[in-house]
Design a protein around this motif. Structure first.
Motif, PDB file in Angstrom:
ATOM      1  N   SER A  81       0.827  -1.207   0.000  1.00 57.58           N
ATOM      2  CA  SER A  81       0.000   0.000   0.000  1.00 57.58           C
ATOM      3  C   SER A  81       0.862   1.259   0.000  1.00 57.58           C
ATOM      4  N   ILE A  82       1.887   1.266   0.842  1.00 52.97           N
ATOM      5  CA  ILE A  82       2.782   2.431   0.905  1.00 52.97           C
ATOM      6  C   ILE A  82       3.517   2.612  -0.418  1.00 52.97           C
ATOM      7  N   ALA A  83       3.962   1.485  -1.009  1.00 49.51           N
ATOM      8  CA  ALA A  83       4.665   1.567  -2.289  1.00 49.51           C
ATOM      9  C   ALA A  83       3.764   2.133  -3.379  1.00 49.51           C
ATOM     10  N   LEU A  84       2.512   1.664  -3.439  1.00 51.63           N
ATOM     11  CA  LEU A  84       1.584   2.163  -4.448  1.00 51.63           C
ATOM     12  C   LEU A  84       1.296   3.646  -4.261  1.00 51.63           C
ATOM     13  N   ARG A  85       1.235   4.089  -3.011  1.00 49.34           N
ATOM     14  CA  ARG A  85       0.979   5.501  -2.754  1.00 49.34           C
ATOM     15  C   ARG A  85       2.200   6.361  -3.094  1.00 49.34           C
ATOM     16  N   PHE A  86       3.401   5.786  -2.903  1.00 44.51           N
ATOM     17  CA  PHE A  86       4.609   6.561  -3.138  1.00 44.51           C
ATOM     18  C   PHE A  86       4.927   6.703  -4.617  1.00 44.51           C
ATOM     19  N   ILE A  87       4.465   5.769  -5.464  1.00 43.17           N
ATOM     20  CA  ILE A  87       4.818   5.817  -6.893  1.00 43.17           C
ATOM     21  C   ILE A  87       4.386   7.137  -7.542  1.00 43.17           C
ATOM     22  N   PRO A  88       3.089   7.521  -7.471  1.00 44.43           N
ATOM     23  CA  PRO A  88       2.725   8.811  -8.102  1.00 44.43           C
ATOM     24  C   PRO A  88       3.381  10.015  -7.437  1.00 44.43           C
ATOM     25  N   ILE A  89       3.617   9.920  -6.124  1.00 43.96           N
ATOM     26  CA  ILE A  89       4.263  11.037  -5.424  1.00 43.96           C
ATOM     27  C   ILE A  89       5.695  11.213  -5.911  1.00 43.96           C
ATOM     28  N   LEU A  90       6.428  10.115  -6.028  1.00 41.23           N
ATOM     29  CA  LEU A  90       7.817  10.195  -6.493  1.00 41.23           C
ATOM     30  C   LEU A  90       7.904  10.608  -7.960  1.00 41.23           C
ATOM     31  N   LEU A  91       6.932  10.163  -8.764  1.00 35.51           N
ATOM     32  CA  LEU A  91       6.923  10.589 -10.170  1.00 35.51           C
ATOM     33  C   LEU A  91       6.695  12.087 -10.284  1.00 35.51           C
ATOM     34  N   GLU A  92       5.778  12.598  -9.475  1.00 36.44           N
ATOM     35  CA  GLU A  92       5.532  14.047  -9.480  1.00 36.44           C
ATOM     36  C   GLU A  92       6.757  14.807  -8.985  1.00 36.44           C
ATOM     37  N   GLU A  93       7.421  14.261  -7.949  1.00 38.36           N
ATOM     38  CA  GLU A  93       8.628  14.892  -7.425  1.00 38.36           C
ATOM     39  C   GLU A  93       9.747  14.893  -8.472  1.00 38.36           C
ATOM     40  N   THR A  94       9.887  13.777  -9.193  1.00 38.48           N
ATOM     41  CA  THR A  94      10.897  13.692 -10.249  1.00 38.48           C
ATOM     42  C   THR A  94      10.639  14.713 -11.341  1.00 38.48           C
ATOM     43  N   ASP A  95       9.372  14.870 -11.718  1.00 43.09           N
ATOM     44  CA  ASP A  95       9.014  15.846 -12.754  1.00 43.09           C
ATOM     45  C   ASP A  95       9.367  17.261 -12.311  1.00 43.09           C
ATOM     46  N   LYS A  96       9.098  17.585 -11.049  1.00 43.49           N
ATOM     47  CA  LYS A  96       9.423  18.921 -10.539  1.00 43.49           C
ATOM     48  C   LYS A  96      10.931  19.158 -10.518  1.00 43.49           C
ATOM     49  N   ILE A  97      11.694  18.154 -10.090  1.00 44.35           N
ATOM     50  CA  ILE A  97      13.147  18.306 -10.020  1.00 44.35           C
ATOM     51  C   ILE A  97      13.737  18.472 -11.423  1.00 44.35           C
ATOM     52  N   MET A  98      13.240  17.697 -12.384  1.00 39.78           N
ATOM     53  CA  MET A  98      13.739  17.801 -13.758  1.00 39.78           C
ATOM     54  C   MET A  98      13.464  19.191 -14.320  1.00 39.78           C
ATOM     55  N   LYS A  99      12.266  19.717 -14.102  1.00 35.95           N
ATOM     56  CA  LYS A  99      11.939  21.059 -14.600  1.00 35.95           C
ATOM     57  C   LYS A  99      12.804  22.119 -13.922  1.00 35.95           C
ATOM     58  N   ALA A 100      13.068  21.934 -12.611  1.00 36.39           N
ATOM     59  CA  ALA A 100      13.906  22.902 -11.899  1.00 36.39           C
ATOM     60  C   ALA A 100      15.336  22.875 -12.423  1.00 36.39           C
ATOM     61  N   GLN A 101      15.872  21.664 -12.699  1.00 33.02           N
ATOM     62  CA  GLN A 101      17.234  21.564 -13.217  1.00 33.02           C
ATOM     63  C   GLN A 101      17.335  22.118 -14.637  1.00 33.02           C
ATOM     64  N   ILE A 102      16.314  21.870 -15.452  1.00 29.84           N
ATOM     65  CA  ILE A 102      16.316  22.429 -16.816  1.00 29.84           C
ATOM     66  C   ILE A 102      16.255  23.952 -16.761  1.00 29.84           C
ATOM     67  N   ALA A 103      15.473  24.505 -15.818  1.00 35.24           N
ATOM     68  CA  ALA A 103      15.396  25.957 -15.672  1.00 35.24           C
ATOM     69  C   ALA A 103      16.737  26.555 -15.257  1.00 35.24           C
ATOM     70  N   ARG A 104      17.574  25.754 -14.598  1.00 35.77           N
ATOM     71  CA  ARG A 104      18.906  26.213 -14.185  1.00 35.77           C
ATOM     72  C   ARG A 104      19.953  25.985 -15.278  1.00 35.77           C
ATOM     73  N   GLY A 105      19.530  25.481 -16.432  1.00 33.60           N
ATOM     74  CA  GLY A 105      20.446  25.309 -17.547  1.00 33.60           C
ATOM     75  C   GLY A 105      20.973  23.906 -17.735  1.00 33.60           C
TER      76      GLY A 105
END
Length: 274
Positions: free
Chosen positions: A162-186
């Motif tokens: 249950s915890i793993a299933l709940r963490f999957i979309p959360i981690l995917l959203e977190e990864t998307d935010k980090i990627m956009k932040a790193q791209i914004a930094r060049g």
């Protein structure tokens, strides 16, 4: 690509499939996946296609969401098809170019494998789209309950899932935010060879791991504060009880499996490589 991963996502809708007991959906999904490997006939896959299409229509989940889940496995699908196509030496030769040799048997196996993988992902997606993570966990725990007699920690295993299933979309959203932040930094995440792309992922993986450990620590502290001590003596607010529609779903799935097995194995039908 991150947004195309649909594992662990739930699509809310009012449908018969959504109202089914989670145990029914788990068992019927397993039976459907097994049926894909019980036969190797075009008629069998026609029946499987009709059955899967009917389930998709009844679930009221938009078809584009189901197809969206296939995008991350396209590369795996292509590799599997190419390996079966060029490495199968049995059968009559159809094409021979340099070291590449395609036979009718290889083409047959490649097509069937592509269909199986596609239907496997689509069938599994229907189960996750129509079942909440909590319901899915309750269903797994209930199905595995007999293992408690041999001291298997079923509740703890279900809690981990249950915890793993709940963490999957959360981690995917977190990864998307980090990627956009790193791209914004060049940061350049697309160009370069494989080694350069792997090095470019380090600025993403490090903050992602830090965020994951921080969330895990917060979750552990929250469970400790609520005096969680495992599954002994715990009850369910909504206990699972089979209804008439659940029995009908079992019966329909069993009829489908019998039809696919009998027709797919014992009804002669030939169509070119099939």
């Amino acid at each position: 690509m991150i947004r195309d991963i649909t594992i662990g996502q739930y699509y809310p809708a009012k449908s018969v499939i959504h109202r089914l007991d989670p145990r029914v959906k788990i068992v019927c999904t397993l039976l459907f996946l097994i049926s894909l490997f019980l036969q190797s006939s075009i008629l069998g896959y026609v029946i499987a296609t009709a059955f899967l299409g009917g389930i998709i229509c009844m679930s009221r989940v938009p078809f584009k969401y189901i197809v969206k889940g296939l995008k991350p496995i396209i590369m795996l699908l292509l590799i599997t098809v190419l390996f079966n196509l060029f490495l199968t030496r049995e059968g009559n030769e159809l094409v021979h170019v340099w070291i590449f040799r395609i036979t009718d048997k290889g083409l047959n196996v490649a097509v069937y494998m592509a269909i199986r993988l596609t239907y496997l992902i689509m069938g599994s997606s229907i189960m996750t789209f129509t079942t909440t993570p909590n319901s899915l966990t309750d269903g797994i725990e209930k199905l595995l309950h007999p293992l408690n007699k041999i001291r298997v920690p079923v509740h703890e295993v279900a809690m981990i899932m249950s915890i793993a299933l709940r963490f999957i979309p959360i981690l995917l959203e977190e990864t998307d935010k980090i990627m956009k932040a790193q791209i914004a930094r060049g940061a350049d995440l697309e160009s370069g060879n494989i080694i350069q792309k792997a090095k470019a992922m380090i600025p993403i993986l490090v903050p992602l791991f830090v965020s994951a450990f921080r969330r895990a620590n917060d979750l552990a502290m929250a469970m400790e504060a609520r005096c969680y001590r495992g599954g002994d003596g715990r009850t369910k607010m909504k206990p699972l009880v089979y209804q008439g529609r659940d029995r009908m779903a079992y019966a329909a799935t069993l009829i489908y499996v019998v039809l696919v097995f009998c027709i797919g194995r014992y009804v002669p039908f030939h169509l070119w490589i099939f």
